[in-house]
Design a protein around this motif. Structure first.
Motif, PDB file in Angstrom:
ATOM      1  N   ALA A 244      -8.337   8.195  -5.145  1.00 44.84           N
ATOM      2  CA  ALA A 244      -7.210   7.418  -5.675  1.00 44.84           C
ATOM      3  C   ALA A 244      -6.729   6.461  -4.604  1.00 44.84           C
ATOM      4  O   ALA A 244      -6.862   6.730  -3.402  1.00 44.84           O
ATOM      5  CB  ALA A 244      -6.078   8.350  -6.077  1.00 44.84           C
ATOM      6  N   LEU A 245      -6.172   5.333  -5.036  1.00 44.92           N
ATOM      7  CA  LEU A 245      -5.641   4.342  -4.088  1.00 44.92           C
ATOM      8  C   LEU A 245      -4.125   4.280  -4.208  1.00 44.92           C
ATOM      9  O   LEU A 245      -3.591   4.162  -5.320  1.00 44.92           O
ATOM     10  CB  LEU A 245      -6.247   2.966  -4.374  1.00 44.92           C
ATOM     11  CG  LEU A 245      -7.777   2.896  -4.379  1.00 44.92           C
ATOM     12  CD1 LEU A 245      -8.241   1.461  -4.597  1.00 44.92           C
ATOM     13  CD2 LEU A 245      -8.360   3.452  -3.091  1.00 44.92           C
ATOM     14  N   HIS A 246      -3.461   4.354  -3.075  1.00 48.54           N
ATOM     15  CA  HIS A 246      -2.003   4.262  -3.049  1.00 48.54           C
ATOM     16  C   HIS A 246      -1.601   2.859  -2.596  1.00 48.54           C
ATOM     17  O   HIS A 246      -2.400   2.147  -1.981  1.00 48.54           O
ATOM     18  CB  HIS A 246      -1.428   5.357  -2.140  1.00 48.54           C
ATOM     19  CG  HIS A 246      -1.461   6.693  -2.803  1.00 48.54           C
ATOM     20  ND1 HIS A 246      -0.417   7.185  -3.537  1.00 48.54           N
ATOM     21  CD2 HIS A 246      -2.464   7.614  -2.905  1.00 48.54           C
ATOM     22  CE1 HIS A 246      -0.750   8.366  -4.047  1.00 48.54           C
ATOM     23  NE2 HIS A 246      -1.991   8.650  -3.682  1.00 48.54           N
ATOM     24  N   PRO A 247      -0.369   2.458  -2.878  1.00 46.03           N
ATOM     25  CA  PRO A 247       0.018   1.087  -2.524  1.00 46.03           C
ATOM     26  C   PRO A 247       0.113   0.866  -1.023  1.00 46.03           C
ATOM     27  O   PRO A 247       0.028  -0.278  -0.566  1.00 46.03           O
ATOM     28  CB  PRO A 247       1.392   0.909  -3.177  1.00 46.03           C
ATOM     29  CG  PRO A 247       1.766   2.200  -3.793  1.00 46.03           C
ATOM     30  CD  PRO A 247       0.655   3.178  -3.621  1.00 46.03           C
ATOM     31  N   GLN A 248       0.298   1.930  -0.259  1.00 46.74           N
ATOM     32  CA  GLN A 248       0.459   1.775   1.187  1.00 46.74           C
ATOM     33  C   GLN A 248      -0.497   2.728   1.928  1.00 46.74           C
ATOM     34  O   GLN A 248      -0.960   3.706   1.342  1.00 46.74           O
ATOM     35  CB  GLN A 248       1.912   2.068   1.607  1.00 46.74           C
ATOM     36  CG  GLN A 248       2.339   3.523   1.496  1.00 46.74           C
ATOM     37  CD  GLN A 248       2.445   4.030   0.077  1.00 46.74           C
ATOM     38  OE1 GLN A 248       2.890   3.331  -0.815  1.00 46.74           O
ATOM     39  NE2 GLN A 248       2.016   5.275  -0.155  1.00 46.74           N
ATOM     40  N   VAL A 271     -11.703  24.032 -10.256  1.00 46.47           N
ATOM     41  CA  VAL A 271     -10.770  24.187  -9.135  1.00 46.47           C
ATOM     42  C   VAL A 271     -10.666  22.815  -8.464  1.00 46.47           C
ATOM     43  O   VAL A 271     -11.684  22.140  -8.290  1.00 46.47           O
ATOM     44  CB  VAL A 271     -11.285  25.236  -8.119  1.00 46.47           C
ATOM     45  CG1 VAL A 271     -10.349  25.335  -6.920  1.00 46.47           C
ATOM     46  CG2 VAL A 271     -11.432  26.609  -8.779  1.00 46.47           C
ATOM     47  N   LEU A 272      -9.445  22.406  -8.149  1.00 51.34           N
ATOM     48  CA  LEU A 272      -9.239  21.140  -7.431  1.00 51.34           C
ATOM     49  C   LEU A 272      -8.813  21.456  -6.003  1.00 51.34           C
ATOM     50  O   LEU A 272      -7.957  22.318  -5.796  1.00 51.34           O
ATOM     51  CB  LEU A 272      -8.151  20.299  -8.116  1.00 51.34           C
ATOM     52  CG  LEU A 272      -8.309  20.042  -9.619  1.00 51.34           C
ATOM     53  CD1 LEU A 272      -7.132  19.212 -10.130  1.00 51.34           C
ATOM     54  CD2 LEU A 272      -9.622  19.332  -9.906  1.00 51.34           C
ATOM     55  N   GLU A 273      -9.397  20.750  -5.054  1.00 49.08           N
ATOM     56  CA  GLU A 273      -9.041  20.981  -3.653  1.00 49.08           C
ATOM     57  C   GLU A 273      -8.821  19.637  -2.969  1.00 49.08           C
ATOM     58  O   GLU A 273      -9.539  18.672  -3.255  1.00 49.08           O
ATOM     59  CB  GLU A 273     -10.180  21.720  -2.928  1.00 49.08           C
ATOM     60  CG  GLU A 273     -10.500  23.059  -3.569  1.00 49.08           C
ATOM     61  CD  GLU A 273     -11.574  23.836  -2.797  1.00 49.08           C
ATOM     62  OE1 GLU A 273     -12.172  23.260  -1.855  1.00 49.08           O
ATOM     63  OE2 GLU A 273     -11.794  25.008  -3.147  1.00 49.08           O
ATOM     64  N   THR A 274      -7.878  19.596  -2.053  1.00 46.39           N
ATOM     65  CA  THR A 274      -7.746  18.380  -1.262  1.00 46.39           C
ATOM     66  C   THR A 274      -8.994  18.233  -0.386  1.00 46.39           C
ATOM     67  O   THR A 274      -9.622  19.222  -0.007  1.00 46.39           O
ATOM     68  CB  THR A 274      -6.504  18.434  -0.356  1.00 46.39           C
ATOM     69  OG1 THR A 274      -6.465  19.703   0.281  1.00 46.39           O
ATOM     70  CG2 THR A 274      -5.241  18.216  -1.141  1.00 46.39           C
ATOM     71  N   CYS A 275      -9.338  17.018  -0.077  1.00 46.69           N
ATOM     72  CA  CYS A 275     -10.476  16.773   0.810  1.00 46.69           C
ATOM     73  C   CYS A 275     -10.325  15.375   1.386  1.00 46.69           C
ATOM     74  O   CYS A 275      -9.531  14.568   0.889  1.00 46.69           O
ATOM     75  CB  CYS A 275     -11.799  16.890   0.058  1.00 46.69           C
ATOM     76  SG  CYS A 275     -12.043  15.624  -1.197  1.00 46.69           S
ATOM     77  N   MET A 276     -11.054  15.105   2.440  1.00 48.47           N
ATOM     78  CA  MET A 276     -11.130  13.730   2.956  1.00 48.47           C
ATOM     79  C   MET A 276     -12.457  13.609   3.669  1.00 48.47           C
ATOM     80  O   MET A 276     -12.721  14.317   4.643  1.00 48.47           O
ATOM     81  CB  MET A 276      -9.977  13.438   3.925  1.00 48.47           C
ATOM     82  CG  MET A 276      -9.835  11.953   4.238  1.00 48.47           C
ATOM     83  SD  MET A 276      -9.350  10.997   2.761  1.00 48.47           S
ATOM     84  CE  MET A 276     -10.048   9.387   3.165  1.00 48.47           C
ATOM     85  N   TYR A 277     -13.299  12.745   3.151  1.00 51.82           N
ATOM     86  CA  TYR A 277     -14.640  12.636   3.704  1.00 51.82           C
ATOM     87  C   TYR A 277     -14.803  11.385   4.560  1.00 51.82           C
ATOM     88  O   TYR A 277     -13.989  10.472   4.534  1.00 51.82           O
ATOM     89  CB  TYR A 277     -15.680  12.714   2.591  1.00 51.82           C
ATOM     90  CG  TYR A 277     -15.719  14.112   2.002  1.00 51.82           C
ATOM     91  CD1 TYR A 277     -16.305  15.156   2.699  1.00 51.82           C
ATOM     92  CD2 TYR A 277     -15.101  14.404   0.790  1.00 51.82           C
ATOM     93  CE1 TYR A 277     -16.302  16.450   2.205  1.00 51.82           C
ATOM     94  CE2 TYR A 277     -15.096  15.696   0.282  1.00 51.82           C
ATOM     95  CZ  TYR A 277     -15.697  16.708   0.996  1.00 51.82           C
ATOM     96  OH  TYR A 277     -15.675  17.987   0.508  1.00 51.82           O
ATOM     97  N   ARG A 302      -5.819   3.769   2.364  1.00 54.08           N
ATOM     98  CA  ARG A 302      -4.884   4.064   1.264  1.00 54.08           C
ATOM     99  C   ARG A 302      -5.437   5.130   0.321  1.00 54.08           C
ATOM    100  O   ARG A 302      -4.866   5.390  -0.727  1.00 54.08           O
ATOM    101  CB  ARG A 302      -4.587   2.777   0.476  1.00 54.08           C
ATOM    102  CG  ARG A 302      -3.908   1.693   1.313  1.00 54.08           C
ATOM    103  CD  ARG A 302      -3.448   0.530   0.451  1.00 54.08           C
ATOM    104  NE  ARG A 302      -4.518  -0.390   0.115  1.00 54.08           N
ATOM    105  CZ  ARG A 302      -4.912  -0.681  -1.121  1.00 54.08           C
ATOM    106  NH1 ARG A 302      -4.345  -0.082  -2.156  1.00 54.08           N
ATOM    107  NH2 ARG A 302      -5.874  -1.547  -1.339  1.00 54.08           N
ATOM    108  N   GLN A 303      -6.558   5.732   0.707  1.00 53.65           N
ATOM    109  CA  GLN A 303      -7.236   6.666  -0.203  1.00 53.65           C
ATOM    110  C   GLN A 303      -6.653   8.079  -0.166  1.00 53.65           C
ATOM    111  O   GLN A 303      -6.393   8.634   0.903  1.00 53.65           O
ATOM    112  CB  GLN A 303      -8.721   6.771   0.158  1.00 53.65           C
ATOM    113  CG  GLN A 303      -9.562   5.599  -0.280  1.00 53.65           C
ATOM    114  CD  GLN A 303     -11.029   5.833   0.010  1.00 53.65           C
ATOM    115  OE1 GLN A 303     -11.440   6.912   0.432  1.00 53.65           O
ATOM    116  NE2 GLN A 303     -11.830   4.803  -0.212  1.00 53.65           N
ATOM    117  N   GLN A 304      -6.513   8.621  -1.366  1.00 55.04           N
ATOM    118  CA  GLN A 304      -6.269  10.055  -1.534  1.00 55.04           C
ATOM    119  C   GLN A 304      -7.547  10.610  -2.160  1.00 55.04           C
ATOM    120  O   GLN A 304      -8.101   9.990  -3.071  1.00 55.04           O
ATOM    121  CB  GLN A 304      -5.084  10.274  -2.482  1.00 55.04           C
ATOM    122  CG  GLN A 304      -4.831  11.750  -2.802  1.00 55.04           C
ATOM    123  CD  GLN A 304      -3.757  11.948  -3.875  1.00 55.04           C
ATOM    124  OE1 GLN A 304      -3.166  10.989  -4.379  1.00 55.04           O
ATOM    125  NE2 GLN A 304      -3.501  13.197  -4.230  1.00 55.04           N
TER     126      GLN A 304
END
Lengths: 467, 130
Positions: A244-248, A271-277, A302-304
């Motif tokens: 997802a893209l956030h405005p900031q 199952v949903l998990e936070t991640c950052m690749y 800006r990525q989630q």
């Protein structure tokens, strides 16, 4: 006691956190091991400490309903809980304090609550975490308490001999192992404790704990009278990533990457998990290519990101075999219910991101994949199973399970609930291969609990087996 | 391995990552070295399939548009690769997926590729941000 590890042992300073440098060193096929039909990539590590070197340290106890559904005679959920508790303590498992959570995680929790999901915080096994966010490339600060930091060094101090770069080619009926020790390739990683060459190791008891894609192929290429279901019933929690893209700009590539989850396994099969690749892994996970793909990549700050895992069911057609050289081959067919679960997970993750304030969501099961906030009310229409085509979107897995399932007899399983291979009492299995079905959560703690149980069984019988 | 398909591979690369059009020769060499490195660790049959696919894209475009892929404008290149990506035949879809994945690895796997999108992960973690 001798422990043979196929991969190398790395020095602390060799964990640089650089994506393309670490992936080939730590993972089989750089983390891109392909299923037989090329529609899914499987990530598993090959090094001292195995996949505990590259996980995020999330430490969940097996759900009671899952263990009950496994229906393994003599395997009680309470027993796994007791054993898991030991490792929760040993590995310093705890919840990170709020000040150590980054925006990527905070937004997930915020969005999930707003969207009506029950969100929980992951207990993690870190000590002195600096928040490098590089867990999946091996912690550069040695903060993660994997087996390479805790159990293996303790075993070595207790007298266990560990030999790295040692591949077990075959287990023979006379309880001997054909072992090949490889020379050091390049300057990275310590050389093996043994000189390169071929060895024959004789043992009273052999315990396979090589991971699902290590143990199954090893047994399949061994001339032993093994149960016919060996290799069958492979499960892997097929997964994809929502971006997802956030405005900031938000903090996402700093801080522990995986702090929260939403468990809809029982109700909806995901199952949903936070991640950052990392940059390449993120680029790979996005659908398609071209200007739209580039625009999402340029918005990296800006990525989630959310990992969507589906709870697949054991199916004998999903199995592990071996190729001409004895290497693993994974035959996996996406059942319609897995696609349906991934679709529901896509939708839920998109709802969470929009609830958290995202302006756009990139959903692999939408076509085009980028959905604007003005269309947030049309998520069910836009994200649909009809947009999924095998081989088009990136589906990945890092939870590899099954093939040596526990059960009553050789007619229905490969081992009993103590990891004893039916018909070969001196041979044990002590890894996720034992799972008769998907665990529906991150599996490492349950693997350790089962391995603890297998060890207890061996200790109780070692005198008999040695005779 | 890549020398014989270099012009087509670069044309596909720019279609996959439009910013790659800005790369200079040493940067292209770095990208291609990453692709080559990833390929050589794979079975020879897969390496052959990769080269075959790149050549096939060049000439399938000629069948479709009367001009090889390298002679198409950017919009047509993108449209053509999208059609292949959505092909009813699995082997074509997964071939395009593999090809674009290797090119993404070549572009974003470079340190400069990460920097260009603002990737700032650092082993020092939070301390590096203060």
């Amino acid at each position: 006691m001798l422990l043979l590890e196929r991969g190398p042992r790395f020095r602390d300073h060799e964990f640089t956190g650089r994506e393309l440098e670490m992936a080939p060193l730590l993972y089989a096929d750089s983390g891109g091991f392909l299923s037989a039909d090329g529609t899914m990539t499987l990530a598993f590590a090959r090094c001292y400490g195995g996949s505990t070197v590259v996980y995020t340290g999330t430490s969940l106890t097996a759900p009671e309903r899952v263990i009950r559904a496994w229906g393994v005679p003599d395997l009680e959920h309470a027993d796994l809980v007791t054993r898991s508790r030991r490792y929760l303590g040993e590995n310093n498992v705890h919840l990170l304090p709020p000040e150590e959570l980054n925006d990527n995680n905070r937004l997930f929790a915020l969005g999930a609550r707003k969207a009506g999901y029950a969100v929980e915080q992951f207990p993690v096994n870190v000590k002195g975490c600096q928040g490098s966010s590089l867990c999946n490339l091996g912690c550069p600060n040695q903060a993660k308490q994997g087996t390479n930091r805790v159990q293996l060094p303790a075993a070595e101090r207790g007298g266990v001999e560990v030999v790295t770069r040692a591949e077990v080619l075959r287990i023979d009926p006379d309880r001997s192992l054909a072992v090949r020790v490889s020379p050091t390739a390049g300057a990275i990683g310590l050389p093996s404790e043994w000189a390169p060459g071929d060895y024959r190791v004789e043992a009273h008891v052999v315990i396979c704990a090589a991971g699902t894609l290590g143990t199954n192929p090893l047994l399949l290429r061994s001339p032993l009278p093994l149960p016919r279901s060996l290799g069958r019933g492979f499960t892997c929690h097929p997964a994809l990533i929502i971006v997802a893209l956030h405005p900031q700009p938000i903090t996402n590539d700093v801080g522990h990457p995986k702090s929260f989850y939403v468990d809809r396994g029982a109700e909806e099969g995901f199952v949903l998990e936070t991640c950052m690749y990392f940059p390449f892994t993120t680029a790979k996970a996005l659908a398609g290519f071209g200007p739209l793909h580039s625009a999402v990549m340029r918005a990296y700050q800006r990525q989630q990101q959310i990992l969507v895992l589906s709870t697949d069911r054991a199916d004998d057609r999903n199995r592990i075999g071996v190729d001409r050289d004895g290497g693993p081959v994974v035959h996996y067919r996406f059942a319609p219910d897995v696609v349906a679960k991934l679709t529901r997970g896509n939708r839920a993750a998109a709802r969470i991101c929009f609830a958290a304030g995202a302006t756009h969501v990139h959903a692999p099961f939408a076509d085009p994949p980028l959905i604007g906030a003005r269309d947030a009310g049309r998520i069910d229409e836009l994200i649909a199973a009809r947009h999924w085509k095998p081989g088009k979107q990136s589906i990945t897995s890092a939870h590899l399970m099954g093939g040596c399932r526990m059960g009553r007899s050789a007619a229905d399983s490969v081992t009993d609930s103590w990891g004893r291979v039916h018909g070969v009492p001196w041979l044990r299995v002590a890894d996720a291969s034992l799972f008769p079905d998907a665990l529906e959560i991150n599996p490492y703690l349950t693997i350790m609990a089962l391995a603890d149980r297998v060890a207890e069984g061996v200790r109780a019988e070692v005198a008999t087996l040695s005779g | 391995m890549l020398a014989s398909i270099r012009p087509v591979l670069r044309a596909i690369g720019v279609t996959v990552v439009p910013e790659a059009a800005q790369l200079d020769e040493p940067q292209w060499v770095a990208l291609e070295e990453i692709v080559r490195g990833a390929l050589v660790s794979r079975p020879r049959a897969l390496q052959r399939q990769f080269v075959l696919l790149v050549r096939a894209i060049q000439w399938l475009a000629a069948l479709r548009y009367g001009r090889p892929f390298t002679a198409l404008d950017p919009q047509r290149r993108e449209r053509f690769l999208s059609q292949l990506q959505n092909a009813p035949v699995l082997i074509l879809r997964r071939g395009i997926w593999g090809l674009r994945t290797l090119l993404l690895m070549g572009y974003y796997g470079r340190e400069a590729g990460g920097r260009a999108i603002g990737y700032r992960a650092d082993p020092r973690g939070w301390k590096a941000r203060s």
